[in-house]
Design a protein around this motif. Structure first.
Motif, PDB file in Angstrom:
ATOM      1  N   ILE A   1      -4.294  -0.291  16.171  1.00  0.00           N
ATOM      2  CA  ILE A   1      -5.449  -1.117  15.782  1.00  0.00           C
ATOM      3  C   ILE A   1      -5.133  -2.555  16.209  1.00  0.00           C
ATOM      4  O   ILE A   1      -4.051  -3.065  15.893  1.00  0.00           O
TER       5      ILE A   1
ATOM      6  N   ILE B   1      -3.703  -5.416   7.546  1.00  0.00           N
ATOM      7  CA  ILE B   1      -4.814  -4.458   7.453  1.00  0.00           C
ATOM      8  C   ILE B   1      -5.756  -4.871   6.325  1.00  0.00           C
ATOM      9  O   ILE B   1      -6.978  -4.713   6.437  1.00  0.00           O
TER      10      ILE B   1
ATOM     11  N   ILE C   1       0.811  -1.219   0.000  1.00  0.00           N
ATOM     12  CA  ILE C   1       0.000   0.000   0.000  1.00  0.00           C
ATOM     13  C   ILE C   1       0.850   1.277   0.000  1.00  0.00           C
ATOM     14  O   ILE C   1       0.361   2.343  -0.331  1.00  0.00           O
TER      15      ILE C   1
ATOM     16  N   CYS D   1       1.501  -1.279  14.826  1.00  0.00           N
ATOM     17  CA  CYS D   1       0.552  -0.328  14.231  1.00  0.00           C
ATOM     18  C   CYS D   1       0.605   1.009  14.973  1.00  0.00           C
ATOM     19  O   CYS D   1       0.384   1.063  16.178  1.00  0.00           O
ATOM     20  N   PRO D   2       0.909   2.107  14.269  1.00  0.00           N
ATOM     21  CA  PRO D   2       1.093   3.388  14.967  1.00  0.00           C
ATOM     22  C   PRO D   2      -0.176   3.919  15.625  1.00  0.00           C
ATOM     23  O   PRO D   2      -0.094   4.748  16.514  1.00  0.00           O
ATOM     24  N   VAL D   3      -1.354   3.447  15.167  1.00  0.00           N
ATOM     25  CA  VAL D   3      -2.587   3.934  15.794  1.00  0.00           C
ATOM     26  C   VAL D   3      -3.267   2.816  16.598  1.00  0.00           C
ATOM     27  O   VAL D   3      -4.446   2.884  16.922  1.00  0.00           O
TER      28      VAL D   3
ATOM     29  N   LEU E   1      -5.017  -5.503  15.256  1.00  0.00           N
ATOM     30  CA  LEU E   1      -5.215  -6.238  13.998  1.00  0.00           C
ATOM     31  C   LEU E   1      -5.364  -7.745  14.217  1.00  0.00           C
ATOM     32  O   LEU E   1      -6.278  -8.377  13.667  1.00  0.00           O
TER      33      LEU E   1
ATOM     34  N   CYS F   1      -7.014   3.252  10.321  1.00  0.00           N
ATOM     35  CA  CYS F   1      -5.777   3.016   9.557  1.00  0.00           C
ATOM     36  C   CYS F   1      -5.321   4.275   8.810  1.00  0.00           C
ATOM     37  O   CYS F   1      -6.117   4.919   8.134  1.00  0.00           O
ATOM     38  N   ILE F   2      -4.024   4.608   8.954  1.00  0.00           N
ATOM     39  CA  ILE F   2      -3.487   5.764   8.225  1.00  0.00           C
ATOM     40  C   ILE F   2      -2.634   5.311   7.037  1.00  0.00           C
ATOM     41  O   ILE F   2      -1.856   6.098   6.485  1.00  0.00           O
ATOM     42  N   ARG F   3      -2.780   4.036   6.672  1.00  0.00           N
ATOM     43  CA  ARG F   3      -2.117   3.474   5.475  1.00  0.00           C
ATOM     44  C   ARG F   3      -0.599   3.672   5.480  1.00  0.00           C
ATOM     45  O   ARG F   3      -0.025   4.113   4.489  1.00  0.00           O
ATOM     46  N   CYS F   4       0.030   3.333   6.616  1.00  0.00           N
ATOM     47  CA  CYS F   4       1.489   3.461   6.674  1.00  0.00           C
ATOM     48  C   CYS F   4       2.173   2.220   6.129  1.00  0.00           C
ATOM     49  O   CYS F   4       3.348   2.264   5.762  1.00  0.00           O
ATOM     50  N   GLY F   5       1.485   1.091   6.150  1.00  0.00           N
ATOM     51  CA  GLY F   5       2.041  -0.146   5.580  1.00  0.00           C
ATOM     52  C   GLY F   5       2.973  -0.897   6.507  1.00  0.00           C
ATOM     53  O   GLY F   5       3.500  -1.945   6.136  1.00  0.00           O
ATOM     54  N   THR F   6       3.185  -0.405   7.740  1.00  0.00           N
ATOM     55  CA  THR F   6       4.179  -1.089   8.576  1.00  0.00           C
ATOM     56  C   THR F   6       3.699  -2.468   9.035  1.00  0.00           C
ATOM     57  O   THR F   6       4.499  -3.362   9.283  1.00  0.00           O
ATOM     58  N   CYS F   7       2.374  -2.658   9.107  1.00  0.00           N
ATOM     59  CA  CYS F   7       1.897  -4.002   9.492  1.00  0.00           C
ATOM     60  C   CYS F   7       2.232  -5.021   8.400  1.00  0.00           C
ATOM     61  O   CYS F   7       2.463  -6.196   8.684  1.00  0.00           O
TER      62      CYS F   7
HETATM   63  S1  SF4 Z   1       0.176  -0.547  10.672  1.00  0.00           S
HETATM   64 FE1  SF4 Z   1      -1.834   0.248  11.284  1.00  0.00          FE
HETATM   65  S2  SF4 Z   1      -1.962   2.250  10.323  1.00  0.00           S
HETATM   66 FE2  SF4 Z   1      -0.285   1.190   9.315  1.00  0.00          FE
HETATM   67  S3  SF4 Z   1      -1.233   0.199   7.511  1.00  0.00           S
HETATM   68 FE3  SF4 Z   1      -1.279  -1.296   9.142  1.00  0.00          FE
HETATM   69  S4  SF4 Z   1      -3.257  -1.003  10.143  1.00  0.00           S
HETATM   70 FE4  SF4 Z   1      -2.879   0.812   8.892  1.00  0.00          FE
END
Ligand code: SF4
Length: 484
Positions: free
Chosen positions: A381, A346, A157, A377-379, A383, A317-323
């Motif tokens: 979630i 995500i 993403i 996940c920075p926020v 998951l 989700c802020i779409r950072c892609g770290t997950c």
């Molecule tokens: S780590 Fe969290 S914020 Fe980043 S893409 Fe995954 S779910 Fe979204």
């Protein structure tokens, strides 16, 4: 590839996964890229942040606050954006969003749209829709350009072409752009730059995504690293931004907290090269900017997700892609094997909700439940927890109110197998008898497993376990063990 069809059978998933696992080059590329991204993130967080966990907690609170009053913030955003000179459109689904963009292009007699990176546009399959109507949507983000040249969807993403190494990219540029064969990053960049500069000459309509939409200001915030996003939003006559409704936050302060979490998580850098804060079309006295600026607020089932008291957290989700970067499944198979616009942890949580559990329920199996995604996940979630809960929904054990739940075709043999397992595992006597039998037949089982229908697939890429049926007796006889 995901294509336009939302439904994918278990067989399609199994075929896709097998082919990705068999691709040694893909696995090597993914491993190297994921290791770099994870290391950069870890080093940055440990060296530059004194309270990363506190910041994560703040980010979580900002998103929960925004989602808890999203209806009010959407109204406030619309009113302020209109005052700024934006034209605001509302799209219930992908079809409506695509039609709005097509109508705008047709009105302005535009046959080519230049795009900055936007996962929302991938979600609605905009490029394919416009192509059918005779309009060319050209990607200007380097990663997006690479995969557009080979007709693939994004694999990640944040980094859409992360599955290709520089030698493969050199080959793609040579074949598709008629460029000399190169593999040095600087030279590859120069080829892309030269190609895109031609595209940017005389273009009229630019399209972008939105990272944060700020209700109090009626402004949108776009984060990018290449400058192409700035071109797509500023140098054109008409700028169109596609914004998932969950991207709304109340204030600049809230957006700044999320931005401070986003960039380190995504690429392991403290800040991006370009932070574009856009407040509408060109105003009197402005030196540049589009004559018209449009925002499409995309729902596409997000309201239904928001209404769910449990799964709504995934809209944070802020779409950072770290997950994705930390997922031990994603780094073996890559994003294409998930057969959805949104892959990785995500993707497993939002795809079944946005597109229907009946359409992509198999995705939730692509998880080891190790919990790393929730930890990074920075926020915040949860998951892994949500993936586990969606698995329950899929087998009919959940609450049954996920979109598409009713139509999920359950695997009857899996259900029976689980019931038998539960009955054996909850009775000490049955369990010991089973272990005894398994111990007796385990040498035979090891030989037979590769041809037995129930075990064949399981042992395809796993070692048959060593079964020690006498462990129970050994524990019983251990000194100090009180056995009842
Ligand atoms: S780590 Fe969290 S914020 Fe980043 S893409 Fe995954 S779910 Fe979204």
């Amino acid at each position: 590839m995901s294509g336009n069809s939302l439904f994918h059978s278990a067989k399609q998933y199994e075929d896709a996964i097998s082919s990705k696992l068999a691709d040694g080059q893909l696995r090597k590329n993914l491993k190297s890229a994921m290791t770099t991204l994870k290391t950069n993130r870890k080093n940055l967080i440990s060296s530059r942040y004194t309270d990363w966990e506190g910041l994560r907690e703040l980010g979580k609170e900002v998103k929960i606050k925004s989602l808890s009053k999203l209806d009010e913030l959407l109204e406030r955003f619309e009113s302020n954006a209109l005052k700024n000179g934006f034209k605001v459109h509302w799209a219930n689904d992908a079809q409506e969003a695509n039609e709005i963009i097509y109508k705008l292009a047709k009105e302005k007699r535009v046959s080519k749209i230049l795009k900055g990176k936007s996962m929302a546009s991938e979600e609605i399959h905009l490029n394919a829709y416009l192509k059918e109507k005779g309009i060319l949507a050209t990607e200007t983000d380097l990663g997006e350009l690479i995969i557009q040249l080979i007709d693939e969807p994004p694999v990640h993403i944040v980094a859409p072409a992360i599955h290709k190494n520089r030698y493969q990219i050199g080959e793609i540029f040579k074949d598709k752009l008629d460029a000399p064969l190169e593999s040095e990053p600087e030279k590859l960049n120069a080829i892309a730059r030269k190609h895109l500069r031609k595209e940017f000459e005389d273009f009229k309509m630019g399209l972008s995504g939105v990272n944060f939409a700020i209700a109090n200001e009626g402004a949108i915030w776009l984060v990018e690293n290449e400058g192409n996003g700035r071109m797509s939003t500023t140098a054109c006559d008409i700028h169109v931004a596609i914004c998932g409704i969950e991207k709304i936050v109340e204030s600049f302060e809230d957006a700044s907290i999320l931005d401070t979490l986003l960039v380190p998580s995504a690429v392991g850098a403290p800040i991006t090269c370009y932070n574009n804060i856009i407040t509408g079309a060109r105003k009197d006295g402005d030196l540049d900017g589009p004559q018209e600026a449009h925002i499409i607020m995309l729902d596409n089932n997000r309201s239904n997700v928001l209404a769910d008291s449990h799964y709504y957290r995934s809209l944070s989700c802020i779409r950072c892609g770290t997950c994705l970067n930390h997922c031990p499944v994603y780094d073996k198979i890559g994003g294409h094997a998930y057969l959805s616009t949104y892959p990785g942890p995500i993707g497993e949580v939002i795809s079944p909700q946005l597109f229907g559990l009946d359409n992509c329920g198999y995705m939730v199996n692509l998880c080891s439940l190790c919990g790393r995604c929730s930890e990074v996940c920075p926020v915040k979630i949860p998951l892994a927890e949500l993936i586990r809960d969606l698995r329950s929904e899929k087998v009919g054990e959940g609450r049954g109110d996920v979109r598409g739940y009713k139509k999920v075709h359950r695997n009857k043999s899996e259900k029976i197998a689980m019931e038998v397992f539960a009955s054996l595992a909850t009775s000490g006597l049955k369990w010991r008898m089973l272990l005894h039998l398994v111990g007796l037949f385990s040498p035979l089982g090891k030989k037979m497993a590769p041809i037995l229908p129930g075990l064949k697939n399981w042992v395809f890429c796993r070692e048959f376990p060593k079964i020690n049926a006498s462990l129970h007796a050994k524990v019983k006889n251990l000194k100090g063990v009180i056995y009842e």
